[in-house]
Write an enzyme that holds these catalytic residues in place. Structure first.
Site, PDB file in Angstrom:
ATOM      1  N   TYR A  93       0.980  -1.279  -0.055  1.00  0.00           N
ATOM      2  CA  TYR A  93       0.069  -0.021   0.029  1.00  0.00           C
ATOM      3  C   TYR A  93       0.865   1.487  -0.031  1.00  0.00           C
ATOM      4  O   TYR A  93       1.926   1.354   0.102  1.00  0.00           O
ATOM      5  CB  TYR A  93      -0.847   0.113   1.085  1.00  0.00           C
ATOM      6  CG  TYR A  93      -0.405   0.355   2.579  1.00  0.00           C
ATOM      7  CD1 TYR A  93      -0.104   1.449   3.183  1.00  0.00           C
ATOM      8  CD2 TYR A  93       0.220  -0.957   3.188  1.00  0.00           C
ATOM      9  CE1 TYR A  93       0.437   1.590   4.480  1.00  0.00           C
ATOM     10  CE2 TYR A  93       0.747  -0.625   4.652  1.00  0.00           C
ATOM     11  CZ  TYR A  93       0.816   0.520   4.933  1.00  0.00           C
ATOM     12  OH  TYR A  93       1.503   0.711   6.189  1.00  0.00           O
ATOM     13  N   CYS A  94       0.321   2.334  -0.454  1.00  0.00           N
ATOM     14  CA  CYS A  94       1.011   3.795  -0.502  1.00  0.00           C
ATOM     15  C   CYS A  94      -0.166   4.621   0.186  1.00  0.00           C
ATOM     16  O   CYS A  94      -0.986   4.114   1.138  1.00  0.00           O
ATOM     17  CB  CYS A  94       1.559   4.105  -1.640  1.00  0.00           C
ATOM     18  SG  CYS A  94       0.247   4.116  -3.238  1.00  0.00           S
ATOM     19  N   TRP A  95      -0.156   5.734  -0.357  1.00  0.00           N
ATOM     20  CA  TRP A  95      -0.961   6.875   0.224  1.00  0.00           C
ATOM     21  C   TRP A  95      -2.447   6.579  -0.140  1.00  0.00           C
ATOM     22  O   TRP A  95      -3.421   6.236   0.675  1.00  0.00           O
ATOM     23  CB  TRP A  95      -0.359   8.288   0.105  1.00  0.00           C
ATOM     24  CG  TRP A  95      -1.583   9.314   0.436  1.00  0.00           C
ATOM     25  CD1 TRP A  95      -2.483  10.084  -0.322  1.00  0.00           C
ATOM     26  CD2 TRP A  95      -1.782   9.703   1.904  1.00  0.00           C
ATOM     27  NE1 TRP A  95      -2.953  10.727   0.630  1.00  0.00           N
ATOM     28  CE2 TRP A  95      -2.682  10.839   1.823  1.00  0.00           C
ATOM     29  CE3 TRP A  95      -1.245   9.155   3.265  1.00  0.00           C
ATOM     30  CZ2 TRP A  95      -3.218  11.148   3.074  1.00  0.00           C
ATOM     31  CZ3 TRP A  95      -1.848   9.827   4.213  1.00  0.00           C
ATOM     32  CH2 TRP A  95      -2.740  10.974   4.247  1.00  0.00           C
ATOM     33  N   SER A 101       2.524   2.202  -4.808  1.00  0.00           N
ATOM     34  CA  SER A 101       2.354   0.601  -4.575  1.00  0.00           C
ATOM     35  C   SER A 101       2.170  -0.182  -5.608  1.00  0.00           C
ATOM     36  O   SER A 101       2.503  -1.203  -5.954  1.00  0.00           O
ATOM     37  CB  SER A 101       1.084   0.648  -3.700  1.00  0.00           C
ATOM     38  OG  SER A 101      -0.031   1.096  -4.167  1.00  0.00           O
ATOM     39  N   TYR A 122      -3.214   3.668   2.401  1.00  0.00           N
ATOM     40  CA  TYR A 122      -3.367   4.011   3.737  1.00  0.00           C
ATOM     41  C   TYR A 122      -4.526   4.854   4.053  1.00  0.00           C
ATOM     42  O   TYR A 122      -5.147   4.814   5.146  1.00  0.00           O
ATOM     43  CB  TYR A 122      -2.053   5.027   4.342  1.00  0.00           C
ATOM     44  CG  TYR A 122      -2.380   5.608   5.539  1.00  0.00           C
ATOM     45  CD1 TYR A 122      -2.082   4.814   6.974  1.00  0.00           C
ATOM     46  CD2 TYR A 122      -2.650   6.974   5.530  1.00  0.00           C
ATOM     47  CE1 TYR A 122      -2.186   5.457   8.063  1.00  0.00           C
ATOM     48  CE2 TYR A 122      -2.626   7.419   6.883  1.00  0.00           C
ATOM     49  CZ  TYR A 122      -2.598   6.593   8.051  1.00  0.00           C
ATOM     50  OH  TYR A 122      -2.885   7.409   9.275  1.00  0.00           O
TER      51      TYR A 122
END
Length: 348
Positions: A93-95, A101, A122
């Site tokens: 995952y990323c933001w 991601s 996130y």
């Protein structure tokens, strides 16, 4: 590659590893519990790409950023992921669940791993935290442990946990003891988001049909604010008060806050914040005791003139069932005394 259904927060337990592809600064602010940080762009690289995007446009930012991403992903493959077996199943995952991601998932899939991407990143986990606070807090069967400063309330919580009871240690979540002098030496408090994540991690694991014990806190612990749904539920919950003698409390404080004497000037500086409440002469005397390392006189007066009056004013105002509280008397706050208090609280 085959199309996969979006992975949601509820699916997290089905993966071997949670990989946070955000920068170290983003990870430090808050992250999904148990995740490892493998940045696609580090903090400085992220700043460079962002500046390029504003000054030179999207293409130049992607060109330069793409090279950075490739180098970082290659390093993770050589180092962090080098020993992962062929059947490894990571969730990345990323933001927002976007390019960072997505690029890592593409590379990991090319290797042959069943890598997947968290839908919404996130941010979706953050929405989960807030939703859980709203949903779970009104359903909690709380018993709030109260008592004047130095009543060993946190130690009683620990003793209850050792007996198999459900406990929410808010001061541990906040990394702070909750008073003016409650900062832990050399330990920074987490961010507000990370504090709330810690709380929800506990709440997600409890049995809602059983009692959950927690300490009666104010709305703030250090610089952190308790989530409003938890405050509301705590204020309406039944209370038990540890009524320890002043002598027992002073002995406990001298043990539990002994480290404050290690930096006497820092202690004196903190006490200076009380001048408006206590007056210059009183605080000057306290600062002299702090600089001399005279903690017995200092703590005794802090109890009598500062903490106890505030406690007596606040309890009836904050807890709706304060008049009906149950009481546990204590003349001993040694380890054995705390164990006895925990047994008495359980018996209630």
């Amino acid at each position: 590659m085959t199309q996969r259904a979006p992975v949601r927060v509820a699916d997290l337990p089905s993966f071997d590893t949670l990989v946070d592809a955000r920068s170290p600064a983003e990870f430090a602010l808050d992250h999904i519990p148990g995740a490892i940080n493998c940045p696609v762009l580090d903090d400085e690289e992220r700043r460079i790409v962002g500046t390029l995007y504003k000054q030179a446009g999207a293409f130049e930012a992607r060109r330069v950023g793409g090279a950075m991403v490739a180098a970082n992903l290659a390093r993770h493959l050589r180092e962090q992921f080098a020993d992962r077996p062929a059947h490894w199943k990571p969730l990345v995952y990323c933001w927002r669940g976007g390019l960072r991601s997505g690029s890592m998932v593409t590379w990991l899939r090319l290797v042959g791993w069943d890598a997947q991407q968290l839908a919404g990143g996130y941010k979706s986990f953050r929405h989960h935290v807030l939703a859980q606070l709203e949903a779970l807090c009104p359903r909690l069967r709380l018993l709030v442990i109260c008592g004047a400063t130095g009543s060993a309330k946190t130690r009683v919580l620990h003793a209850l946990a050792a007996r198999g009871e459900q406990v929410l240690d808010l001061e541990n979540c906040a990394l702070h003891k909750g008073s003016l002098l409650g900062a832990l030496p050399g330990v920074a408090q987490p961010s507000q988001k990370a504090f709330e994540t810690r709380i929800v991690t506990v709440l997600d694991a409890i049995d809602l049909s059983r009692t959950l014990y927690l300490e009666g806190e104010s709305a703030r612990i250090g610089r952190l604010s308790l989530p409003l749904p938890l405050v509301a539920r705590m204020r309406a919950a039944p209370c038990v008060e540890i009524q320890a003698t002043p002598a027992a409390r002073l002995d406990y404080l001298l043990r539990d806050y002994a480290y404050l004497g290690d930096d006497r000037e820092a202690l004196a500086t903190k006490l200076g914040l009380l001048k408006e409440l206590q007056g210059k002469e009183t605080v000057r005397r306290w600062q002299e005791w702090a600089r001399a390392g005279d903690l017995p006189h200092l703590y005794a007066e802090l109890m009598a003139l500062h903490y106890d009056p505030h406690y007596e004013r606040s309890q009836a105002r904050h807890f709706l069932s304060w008049a009906q509280r149950r009481e546990v008397q204590a003349t001993d706050l040694s380890d054995a005394g705390v164990e006895a208090i925990a047994d008495a609280v359980r018996a209630l």
